[in-house]
Design a protein around this motif. Structure first.
Motif, PDB file in Angstrom:
ATOM      1  N   ASN A 104       5.571   7.956   0.721  1.00 47.16           N
ATOM      2  CA  ASN A 104       4.401   7.327   1.348  1.00 47.16           C
ATOM      3  C   ASN A 104       3.257   8.301   1.585  1.00 47.16           C
ATOM      4  OD1 ASN A 104       5.686   4.870   1.455  1.00 47.16           O
ATOM      5  ND2 ASN A 104       6.435   5.164   3.533  1.00 47.16           N
ATOM      6  N   GLU A 105       3.494   9.600   1.392  1.00 47.36           N
ATOM      7  CA  GLU A 105       2.509  10.602   1.767  1.00 47.36           C
ATOM      8  C   GLU A 105       2.023  11.482   0.630  1.00 47.36           C
ATOM      9  OE1 GLU A 105       4.605  12.712   4.753  1.00 47.36           O
ATOM     10  OE2 GLU A 105       4.683  11.001   6.103  1.00 47.36           O
ATOM     11  N   ALA A 118      -7.097   6.948   7.583  1.00 46.13           N
ATOM     12  CA  ALA A 118      -7.916   5.945   6.905  1.00 46.13           C
ATOM     13  C   ALA A 118      -9.268   5.902   7.605  1.00 46.13           C
ATOM     14  CB  ALA A 118      -7.245   4.581   6.989  1.00 46.13           C
ATOM     15  N   PRO A 119     -10.315   5.481   6.901  1.00 46.62           N
ATOM     16  CA  PRO A 119     -11.606   5.330   7.576  1.00 46.62           C
ATOM     17  C   PRO A 119     -11.476   4.400   8.776  1.00 46.62           C
ATOM     18  CG  PRO A 119     -11.851   5.071   5.204  1.00 46.62           C
ATOM     19  CD  PRO A 119     -10.378   5.143   5.488  1.00 46.62           C
ATOM     20  N   VAL A 120     -12.291   4.645   9.785  1.00 46.70           N
ATOM     21  CA  VAL A 120     -12.184   3.904  11.046  1.00 46.70           C
ATOM     22  C   VAL A 120     -12.256   2.400  10.833  1.00 46.70           C
ATOM     23  CG1 VAL A 120     -13.271   3.514  13.290  1.00 46.70           C
ATOM     24  CG2 VAL A 120     -13.065   5.839  12.378  1.00 46.70           C
ATOM     25  N   GLU A 121     -13.174   1.941  10.001  1.00 45.94           N
ATOM     26  CA  GLU A 121     -13.312   0.485   9.835  1.00 45.94           C
ATOM     27  C   GLU A 121     -12.049  -0.142   9.252  1.00 45.94           C
ATOM     28  OE1 GLU A 121     -15.073   2.352   6.113  1.00 45.94           O
ATOM     29  OE2 GLU A 121     -15.245   2.678   8.268  1.00 45.94           O
ATOM     30  N   ARG A 122     -11.262   0.618   8.521  1.00 43.01           N
ATOM     31  CA  ARG A 122     -10.022   0.087   7.967  1.00 43.01           C
ATOM     32  C   ARG A 122      -8.886   0.184   8.976  1.00 43.01           C
ATOM     33  NH1 ARG A 122     -10.508  -1.504   2.432  1.00 43.01           N
ATOM     34  NH2 ARG A 122     -12.196  -0.332   1.548  1.00 43.01           N
ATOM     35  N   ALA A 123      -9.032   1.073   9.946  1.00 42.42           N
ATOM     36  CA  ALA A 123      -7.962   1.302  10.895  1.00 42.42           C
ATOM     37  C   ALA A 123      -8.026   0.361  12.092  1.00 42.42           C
ATOM     38  CB  ALA A 123      -8.006   2.752  11.393  1.00 42.42           C
ATOM     39  N   MET A 124      -9.161  -0.282  12.301  1.00 45.66           N
ATOM     40  CA  MET A 124      -9.312  -1.146  13.466  1.00 45.66           C
ATOM     41  C   MET A 124      -8.638  -2.496  13.214  1.00 45.66           C
ATOM     42  SD  MET A 124     -10.867   0.778  15.538  1.00 45.66           S
ATOM     43  CE  MET A 124     -11.317  -0.352  16.834  1.00 45.66           C
ATOM     44  N   GLU A 131      -6.639  -2.136  19.164  1.00 44.58           N
ATOM     45  CA  GLU A 131      -5.715  -1.174  18.582  1.00 44.58           C
ATOM     46  C   GLU A 131      -5.885  -1.062  17.070  1.00 44.58           C
ATOM     47  OE1 GLU A 131      -3.355   0.720  20.243  1.00 44.58           O
ATOM     48  OE2 GLU A 131      -4.336  -0.022  22.049  1.00 44.58           O
ATOM     49  N   ALA A 132      -5.544   0.090  16.572  1.00 46.26           N
ATOM     50  CA  ALA A 132      -5.573   0.297  15.126  1.00 46.26           C
ATOM     51  C   ALA A 132      -4.505  -0.566  14.467  1.00 46.26           C
ATOM     52  CB  ALA A 132      -5.322   1.771  14.820  1.00 46.26           C
ATOM     53  N   ASP A 133      -4.795  -1.044  13.295  1.00 46.50           N
ATOM     54  CA  ASP A 133      -3.848  -1.832  12.519  1.00 46.50           C
ATOM     55  C   ASP A 133      -3.072  -0.857  11.628  1.00 46.50           C
ATOM     56  OD1 ASP A 133      -2.503  -3.415  10.706  1.00 46.50           O
ATOM     57  OD2 ASP A 133      -4.155  -4.818  10.447  1.00 46.50           O
ATOM     58  N   PHE A 134      -1.888  -0.468  12.084  1.00 48.62           N
ATOM     59  CA  PHE A 134      -1.131   0.577  11.396  1.00 48.62           C
ATOM     60  C   PHE A 134      -0.633   0.133  10.025  1.00 48.62           C
ATOM     61  CE2 PHE A 134      -0.937   1.955  15.824  1.00 48.62           C
ATOM     62  CZ  PHE A 134      -1.505   3.207  15.667  1.00 48.62           C
ATOM     63  N   ASP A 135      -0.346  -1.147   9.855  1.00 47.06           N
ATOM     64  CA  ASP A 135       0.043  -1.633   8.530  1.00 47.06           C
ATOM     65  C   ASP A 135      -1.122  -1.515   7.552  1.00 47.06           C
ATOM     66  OD1 ASP A 135       2.627  -2.216   9.320  1.00 47.06           O
ATOM     67  OD2 ASP A 135       2.181  -4.321   9.752  1.00 47.06           O
ATOM     68  N   ALA A 136      -2.316  -1.831   8.022  1.00 45.52           N
ATOM     69  CA  ALA A 136      -3.498  -1.704   7.172  1.00 45.52           C
ATOM     70  C   ALA A 136      -3.756  -0.238   6.832  1.00 45.52           C
ATOM     71  CB  ALA A 136      -4.723  -2.320   7.849  1.00 45.52           C
ATOM     72  N   MET A 137      -3.561   0.658   7.811  1.00 46.22           N
ATOM     73  CA  MET A 137      -3.746   2.085   7.545  1.00 46.22           C
ATOM     74  C   MET A 137      -2.736   2.576   6.511  1.00 46.22           C
ATOM     75  SD  MET A 137      -4.804   4.178  11.001  1.00 46.22           S
ATOM     76  CE  MET A 137      -3.201   4.017  11.727  1.00 46.22           C
ATOM     77  N   LYS A 138      -1.495   2.152   6.646  1.00 43.71           N
ATOM     78  CA  LYS A 138      -0.461   2.575   5.699  1.00 43.71           C
ATOM     79  C   LYS A 138      -0.796   2.076   4.293  1.00 43.71           C
ATOM     80  CE  LYS A 138       4.387   2.042   4.577  1.00 43.71           C
ATOM     81  NZ  LYS A 138       5.623   1.347   4.823  1.00 43.71           N
ATOM     82  N   LYS A 150      -2.884   3.037  -1.211  1.00 39.64           N
ATOM     83  CA  LYS A 150      -3.889   2.763  -2.247  1.00 39.64           C
ATOM     84  C   LYS A 150      -4.617   4.044  -2.642  1.00 39.64           C
ATOM     85  CE  LYS A 150      -4.960  -1.967  -0.812  1.00 39.64           C
ATOM     86  NZ  LYS A 150      -6.027  -2.839  -0.288  1.00 39.64           N
ATOM     87  N   GLU A 151      -4.986   4.857  -1.649  1.00 37.01           N
ATOM     88  CA  GLU A 151      -5.663   6.130  -1.920  1.00 37.01           C
ATOM     89  C   GLU A 151      -4.766   7.058  -2.733  1.00 37.01           C
ATOM     90  OE1 GLU A 151      -8.828   7.284  -1.048  1.00 37.01           O
ATOM     91  OE2 GLU A 151      -9.254   5.212  -0.504  1.00 37.01           O
TER      92      GLU A 151
END
Length: 140
Positions: free
Chosen positions: A21-22, A46-52, A59-66, A71-72
């Protein structure tokens, strides 16, 4: 590292990417020689807008950050594999992706790269040392 005569040699110059994953570790295999040539790591955050959360608050959306980090990683890996296959003399590519991420990898891989990758193996081998990776790939 040189692989044992017990195993078949790589007939053509092959890049092997083992991911978790890393990070993605890139190995170069040709004949009986296998060496690690590069490591691609995901960005720290992840960029802030993707982490919110969905509404940009809370809270940050950790699934979205992962997912964004995957993807990156897969985008950077695809770009590097394309460079190696098109310009650095590699004739084949094998990618090992954790089984849970196999669909994410396939979904975010550019179409031209899907045809260039020889095999996608659903295994998480990125934390293993090279002799164990080689043994699993050649025996499996």
């Amino acid at each position: 590292m040189q692989i044992s005569d017990h195993y078949r040699a790589f007939e053509k110059k092959t890049v092997i990417a083992v991911t978790n994953n890393e990070k993605a570790r890139l190995l170069s295999a040709e004949g009986r020689e296998i060496d690690e040539v590069e490591v691609i790591e995901t960005p720290d955050n992840a960029p802030v807008e993707r982490a919110m959360s969905k509404h940009g608050q809370g809270e940050a959306d950790f699934d979205a950050m992962k997912l964004h980090r995957l993807k990156e990683l897969y985008s950077a890996l695809a770009d590097r594999l394309r460079q190696m296959l098109d310009h650095e003399g590699y004739a084949a590519a094998i990618v090992c992706v954790p089984e849970v991420n196999k669909n994410t990898f396939s979904d975010h891989l550019p179409g031209d790269m899907q045809t260039k990758i020889s095999e996608v193996i659903p295994k998480n081998l990125a934390s293993m040392d090279i002799p164990h990776i080689v043994r699993i790939l050649l025996e499996g």
